[in-house]
Scaffold this motif. Sequence first.
Motif, mmCIF file in Angstrom:
data_model
loop_
_atom_site.group_PDB
_atom_site.id
_atom_site.type_symbol
_atom_site.label_atom_id
_atom_site.label_comp_id
_atom_site.label_asym_id
_atom_site.label_seq_id
_atom_site.Cartn_x
_atom_site.Cartn_y
_atom_site.Cartn_z
ATOM 1 N N SER A 77 8.994 -10.692 -17.029
ATOM 2 C CA SER A 77 8.298 -11.489 -16.022
ATOM 3 C C SER A 77 6.798 -11.534 -16.229
ATOM 4 C CB SER A 77 8.591 -10.907 -14.635
ATOM 5 O OG SER A 77 9.970 -10.900 -14.393
ATOM 6 N N ALA A 102 -4.382 -7.744 -4.069
ATOM 7 C CA ALA A 102 -4.319 -6.317 -4.377
ATOM 8 C C ALA A 102 -3.168 -6.049 -5.336
ATOM 9 C CB ALA A 102 -4.145 -5.490 -3.107
ATOM 10 N N SER A 103 -3.296 -4.968 -6.080
ATOM 11 C CA SER A 103 -2.193 -4.525 -6.933
ATOM 12 C C SER A 103 -2.063 -3.019 -6.819
ATOM 13 C CB SER A 103 -2.427 -4.951 -8.384
ATOM 14 O OG SER A 103 -3.571 -4.332 -8.915
ATOM 15 N N PHE A 144 5.245 -1.956 -10.083
ATOM 16 C CA PHE A 144 3.963 -2.646 -9.974
ATOM 17 C C PHE A 144 4.078 -3.659 -8.838
ATOM 18 C CE2 PHE A 144 0.902 -5.924 -11.804
ATOM 19 C CZ PHE A 144 -0.232 -5.204 -11.474
ATOM 20 N N MET A 169 -9.260 -11.338 -8.340
ATOM 21 C CA MET A 169 -9.858 -10.036 -8.639
ATOM 22 C C MET A 169 -10.460 -10.098 -10.032
ATOM 23 S SD MET A 169 -7.082 -7.250 -7.244
ATOM 24 C CE MET A 169 -5.596 -7.922 -7.957
ATOM 25 N N MET A 205 8.024 -5.875 -18.341
ATOM 26 C CA MET A 205 7.856 -5.950 -16.890
ATOM 27 C C MET A 205 8.819 -6.987 -16.341
ATOM 28 S SD MET A 205 4.313 -6.220 -14.764
ATOM 29 C CE MET A 205 4.048 -7.959 -14.531
ATOM 30 N N GLN A 206 9.576 -6.622 -15.339
ATOM 31 C CA GLN A 206 10.630 -7.489 -14.821
ATOM 32 C C GLN A 206 10.454 -7.687 -13.312
ATOM 33 O OE1 GLN A 206 13.260 -8.654 -16.956
ATOM 34 N NE2 GLN A 206 13.531 -10.078 -15.242
ATOM 35 N N LEU A 207 10.548 -8.933 -12.906
ATOM 36 C CA LEU A 207 10.471 -9.219 -11.474
ATOM 37 C C LEU A 207 11.635 -8.569 -10.734
ATOM 38 C CD1 LEU A 207 9.238 -10.918 -9.103
ATOM 39 C CD2 LEU A 207 10.913 -12.666 -9.724
ATOM 40 N N THR A 221 4.973 -9.259 -4.251
ATOM 41 C CA THR A 221 5.828 -9.358 -5.435
ATOM 42 C C THR A 221 5.930 -7.976 -6.052
ATOM 43 O OG1 THR A 221 4.917 -11.564 -5.819
ATOM 44 C CG2 THR A 221 6.230 -10.608 -7.589
ATOM 45 N N TYR A 253 7.398 -5.713 -9.270
ATOM 46 C CA TYR A 253 7.891 -5.723 -10.647
ATOM 47 C C TYR A 253 8.312 -4.311 -11.050
ATOM 48 C CZ TYR A 253 5.322 -10.174 -10.907
ATOM 49 O OH TYR A 253 4.846 -11.448 -10.685
ATOM 50 N N THR A 298 2.070 -13.060 0.581
ATOM 51 C CA THR A 298 3.080 -12.886 -0.470
ATOM 52 C C THR A 298 3.053 -11.453 -0.990
ATOM 53 O OG1 THR A 298 2.778 -15.174 -1.170
ATOM 54 C CG2 THR A 298 3.805 -13.719 -2.748
ATOM 55 N N ASN A 329 10.260 -11.159 -4.957
ATOM 56 C CA ASN A 329 9.077 -11.906 -4.522
ATOM 57 C C ASN A 329 9.386 -12.503 -3.166
ATOM 58 O OD1 ASN A 329 8.058 -14.962 -4.343
ATOM 59 N ND2 ASN A 329 6.478 -13.730 -5.304
ATOM 60 N N VAL A 348 2.247 -6.461 -6.399
ATOM 61 C CA VAL A 348 1.127 -7.398 -6.323
ATOM 62 C C VAL A 348 1.188 -8.097 -4.968
ATOM 63 C CG1 VAL A 348 0.047 -9.435 -7.340
ATOM 64 C CG2 VAL A 348 1.169 -7.760 -8.818
ATOM 65 N N THR A 349 0.058 -8.145 -4.270
ATOM 66 C CA THR A 349 0.063 -8.747 -2.938
ATOM 67 C C THR A 349 -1.027 -9.810 -2.795
ATOM 68 O OG1 THR A 349 -1.474 -7.139 -1.980
ATOM 69 C CG2 THR A 349 0.869 -6.582 -1.921
ATOM 70 N N SER A 350 -0.730 -10.774 -1.970
ATOM 71 C CA SER A 350 -1.706 -11.777 -1.538
ATOM 72 C C SER A 350 -1.570 -11.849 -0.028
ATOM 73 C CB SER A 350 -1.393 -13.125 -2.206
ATOM 74 O OG SER A 350 -2.209 -14.147 -1.685
#
Lengths: 205, 179
Positions: free
Chosen positions: A34, B100-101, B29, A152, B1-3, B164, B166, B162, B6, B31-33
């Motif tokens: 991904s 953010a991550s 991992f 970012m 890296m695999q989803l 997501t 991973y 959102t 989401n 990840v945000t919005s």
Amino acid sequence: MSIKSLSHSSLTDNLFYRSMLAGNQPYFPLPEGSYHWLATETVPSTQASATLSNLSFWADKYDSLQVRYSIRSTRSANVDGLMININGDYTTNYSSHNLYADGVSIYAGPDYPQSFVNAAQIIANNSTAGSFSMGILNFVDCFNPNKNLSWMQEIGGYGGERPIAIGDGLWMSKDTLDSITLTPRYGGQVAQYSTFSLYGLRGVA
Amino acid sequence: MQLIQNYTLASNQSFFEITNIPQTYVDLFLVTSLKFGLSTSYQFDDIAIQFNGATGNVYNTQVLRNREGSIAAFRNSGTSNLALVFGATALGATDIFGSASVYIEDYTSSATKMIIANGVTETTSAQNVQSGILGGEYTESSPISSIKIYSLNGTNAIANSTVTLYGISAGNDGITVVS
């Protein structure tokens, strides 16, 4: 779009196409995983700026994009600034805030309103030969039409005045992201061997 | 890296929760919005995270933060959530979402799980923003199978926010040598 027939469009009708796609959209099978590398370009000779373009092509394939770059300015100083513009917009639609460090002290500063995003400082011509600043731009959920584009950013290098920074950028627009332009700020140009790579992060399996 | 998952909010809700996280990866991992519902007087909010629904004092954090031009470094031990004190906007930031991550190491381990995170917000003013970087720990021995993401100030997550997740795999390409 309709599928164009190669036999009818190109051969029998004497139309010239640069590829065997004959006007069709390219088939782009996504690789496993991904997080995908999409492109890398190395600057062949000094140029005023570097632009990653046609990014809207990825809008239906990725939720987020990442730019990783290695850059040096030709300015006759230890450092130069770095500006980021989106979709060729050079009006005062931008703001940015950064946290800088120089190995001894830390600083924070806003840049608003601006006609670019301040992506902090990059190594320039008077720094050690062959040294480049390394940067990452993370555009999260960047094709969502309900969100103004923000990202970012982080950059690091050895030398100069404020060679490392983390921060953020905002382009106050919901237009579809299509290009990102990076330009040295104080008169320098993008030096030869500067490199720019694009990555995509999938939001759907 | 695999989803792994989401999710985008169609309407406001109090929190995100990702459950049934597969135990087949090495690291996670996130990840945000995000935008939270703190009033229009505010342009940023703080993100809180809990793993496995754990509300005990099992989180440690250390932070470097830029809030409105004021730089701070601090640590908090034994808290009831992992407080990312940066990374989400509030109602005062019109159609702007924070980013953010969060990287979670060895999430299936029975040892303390290590976390590194960073995040930013933006706004159309010189002030009213915060960004930072965090190192953290989740000290419980159980593998992480769920993650809850919510406002540290108790407000709703706003539509179009959102998250997501991973999974990061490990392996050997047969070429690279680490010694």
